[in-house]
Design an enzyme around this catalytic site. Structure first.
Site, PDB file in Angstrom:
ATOM      1  N   HIS A 262     -56.245 -47.725  20.954  1.00 39.04           N
ATOM      2  CA  HIS A 262     -55.994 -47.640  19.514  1.00 39.04           C
ATOM      3  C   HIS A 262     -56.167 -49.006  18.841  1.00 39.04           C
ATOM      4  CE1 HIS A 262     -53.797 -46.063  15.905  1.00 39.04           C
ATOM      5  NE2 HIS A 262     -53.469 -47.340  15.775  1.00 39.04           N
ATOM      6  N   GLU A 263     -55.482 -50.017  19.376  1.00 39.66           N
ATOM      7  CA  GLU A 263     -55.568 -51.351  18.769  1.00 39.66           C
ATOM      8  C   GLU A 263     -56.965 -51.948  18.940  1.00 39.66           C
ATOM      9  OE1 GLU A 263     -53.311 -52.216  16.818  1.00 39.66           O
ATOM     10  OE2 GLU A 263     -51.786 -50.769  17.450  1.00 39.66           O
ATOM     11  N   HIS A 266     -58.950 -50.833  16.030  1.00 41.78           N
ATOM     12  CA  HIS A 266     -58.706 -51.709  14.882  1.00 41.78           C
ATOM     13  C   HIS A 266     -59.502 -53.004  15.032  1.00 41.78           C
ATOM     14  CE1 HIS A 266     -55.630 -49.605  12.640  1.00 41.78           C
ATOM     15  NE2 HIS A 266     -54.808 -49.528  13.671  1.00 41.78           N
ATOM     16  N   GLU A 292     -57.242 -46.956  10.161  1.00 41.65           N
ATOM     17  CA  GLU A 292     -56.650 -45.995  11.093  1.00 41.65           C
ATOM     18  C   GLU A 292     -57.680 -44.973  11.560  1.00 41.65           C
ATOM     19  OE1 GLU A 292     -53.906 -46.251  12.588  1.00 41.65           O
ATOM     20  OE2 GLU A 292     -53.137 -47.935  11.414  1.00 41.65           O
TER      21      GLU A 292
END
Length: 498
Positions: A262-263, A266, A292
């Site tokens: 997830h990060e 980003h 997101e």
């Protein structure tokens, strides 16, 4: 010669240098800073914030912006930078300097107070600080509001310019109508998925090794990025050659594993921004919703696919042979996609995740628009979890204290997670028309997917809004039906629904 533009860029370079220093303090504050450093470091943060404010709101900046707006011959990039400078100035010039500095110091301290409160399961110790943070957010929003604009809409505008609470009410209503019946059907279906093997017996050192592997595998560049550890996973960036991500490690192996992906999503967004706009007012992701969309695109649409794991599942088994050598890939993929209503947002399955966001959205509106008694928040939170997800938190740590966002004053941020899911699904269905998505994953060609996103989303920074990006890429405006379709197709197959 664009002399006026050169004056503006010189001023902006100074503001960007100050922002870079503040970002470094934020990073340090949440990763490495000693516990007793707080009050001393806060004063430094206050001074830097005050200097940033002084330059942005100063007459010299105002005159430079006005002159540039009249100047002919500026490129599209230069015009976007001038517009970004104007918006940054307008956001701050209405806020008294002493209040701006005081809030910056408060937020730096609030994160520490929240961290302690979360560890000790003590909301009451955090409530007075939270009340101060909320007071500043409301005050700043009142300075910035236009005509009959709602305070909460002002806060939403900080994170997602194309959406207000009226549009979000409709969006969440559509999600609720699509998700709740599907969740009920899954519960009544009776198919059981065993994910117990994901818990316990996963040494932290092995998890760290897997985290670095996965981040690099999806494309995170460790020559330009750093992976560290924090209480709450997050991403921050100084510019497109210095992007930093964190994760946390738990007894539940897939929790940290997917937080890393997830990060990294980003991080890939920030790394993909063009060199000619990085370190300018438009040199970051265009909105938190689009941000997101990228993180959750990599975490869920890519990371929870069987095709993604086919070439690398053996690596996972090598790291954890005692746990996974008897678990076939198909069983592993089912386990990481299991629908299981839970307390913790960051560990939520893809189907129920938006219900977690809906709860926060409803409570935020009550905090901002209804002046709700903060002492009632833990019970209100628990009531909504029981109503929406059928589970009730037993303590504040698995309830109202689980997220860092409110300690940072980030009211209006949470809806971005749900919007990101929907943006990502809309992009995904369009991309399937242009490439064999699953085959690219099976053959370890994730770079093709990543480069497509860089070319069509990442590189532009804030030069396009979220809805402009969707229109330019997919040919249509924001359409949440794609996300509902995605969930129905995925979970009907997984749970063998008729």
């Amino acid at each position: 010669m664009k002399k006026t533009y050169e004056v503006l860029t010189s001023l902006l370079e100074r503001t960007m240098a100050l922002q870079t220093a503040l970002v470094l303090f934020e990073w340090d504050n949440e990763t490495l800073a000693p516990e007793d450093a707080g009050s001393y470091t806060n004063r430094v943060i206050g001074v830097l914030s005050e200097e940033y404010y002084r330059i942005i709101t100063g007459d010299e900046m105002g005159k430079a912006i006005e002159a540039c707006e009249k100047e002919e011959g500026l490129s599209d990039v230069e015009q976007a930078i001038v517009k970004g400078a104007r918006e940054a100035r307008e956001d701050l010039i209405c806020v008294p300097s002493e209040e701006y500095r005081e809030n910056a110091q408060l937020v730096a301290d609030a994160v520490r107070v929240w961290t302690k409160a979360k560890k000790s399961e003590d909301f009451d110790s955090f409530a007075p600080t939270l009340e101060k943070v909320i007071s500043f957010k409301k005050k700043f929003a009142s300075y910035r509001k236009k005509d009959d604009q709602k305070l909460y809409d002002v806060m939403l505008n900080e994170h997602e310019k194309d959406f207000n609470s009226e549009l979000l009410d409709e969006f969440f209503s559509q999600l609720k109508e699509g998700i709740v019946p599907l969740l009920k059907e899954i519960k009544e279906n009776g198919k059981e998925i065993d994910n117990s093997f994901l818990v316990g017996g996963y040494p932290v050192e092995k998890q760290k090794e897997m985290a670095e592997f996965l981040a690099e595998y999806v494309g995170f560049d460790f020559h330009k990025g750093v992976l560290s550890e924090s209480a709450h996973p997050f991403t921050t960036n100084l510019h497109n050659h210095d992007v930093r991500i964190t994760t946390s490690y738990h007894d539940k192996m897939d929790s940290s594993m997917f937080s890393v992906i997830h990060e990294a999503g980003h991080g890939l967004y920030e790394l993909g921004i063009r060199d000619d706009i990085t370190q300018t007012p438009v040199g970051q992701g265009t909105s938190m919703g689009v941000h997101e969309s990228q993180s959750r695109f990599f975490e869920n649409i890519i990371g929870r696919k069987e095709a993604f794991w086919e070439p690398i599942y053996g690596k996972l088994v090598e790291l954890y042979p005692d746990k996974l050598k008897k678990i076939p890939l198909e069983q592993f993929v089912e386990a990481i996609n299991k629908v299981e209503p839970s307390f913790i947002r960051t560990e939520a399955d893809e189907l129920t995740y938006s219900l977690h966001i809906m709860i926060r959205y409803e409570i935020e509106k009550m905090i901002v628009e209804e002046d709700i008694d903060l002492e009632k928040l833990p019970e209100l939170w628990a009531d909504k979890y029981e109503e929406y997800l059928g589970v009730r938190p037993e303590n504040p740590t698995e309830g109202i204290l689980q997220d860092i966002h409110w300690s940072q004053g980030m009211f209006g941020y949470f809806p971005s997670y749900a919007l990101g899911n929907a943006f990502g699904a809309q992009l995904y269905y369009h991309m399937q028309k242009e490439m064999d998505f699953d085959e690219l994953l099976r053959t370890e060609r994730i770079d093709v997917i990543r480069n497509y996103l860089k070319e069509n989303v990442h590189q532009f920074g804030k030069m396009k809004t979220s809805r402009e990006i969707l229109k330019d890429v997919t040919g249509e405006d924001f359409n949440p039906e794609y996300f509902i379709r995605y969930l129905k197709e995925k979970y009907s197959k997984l749970y063998e629904l008729s």
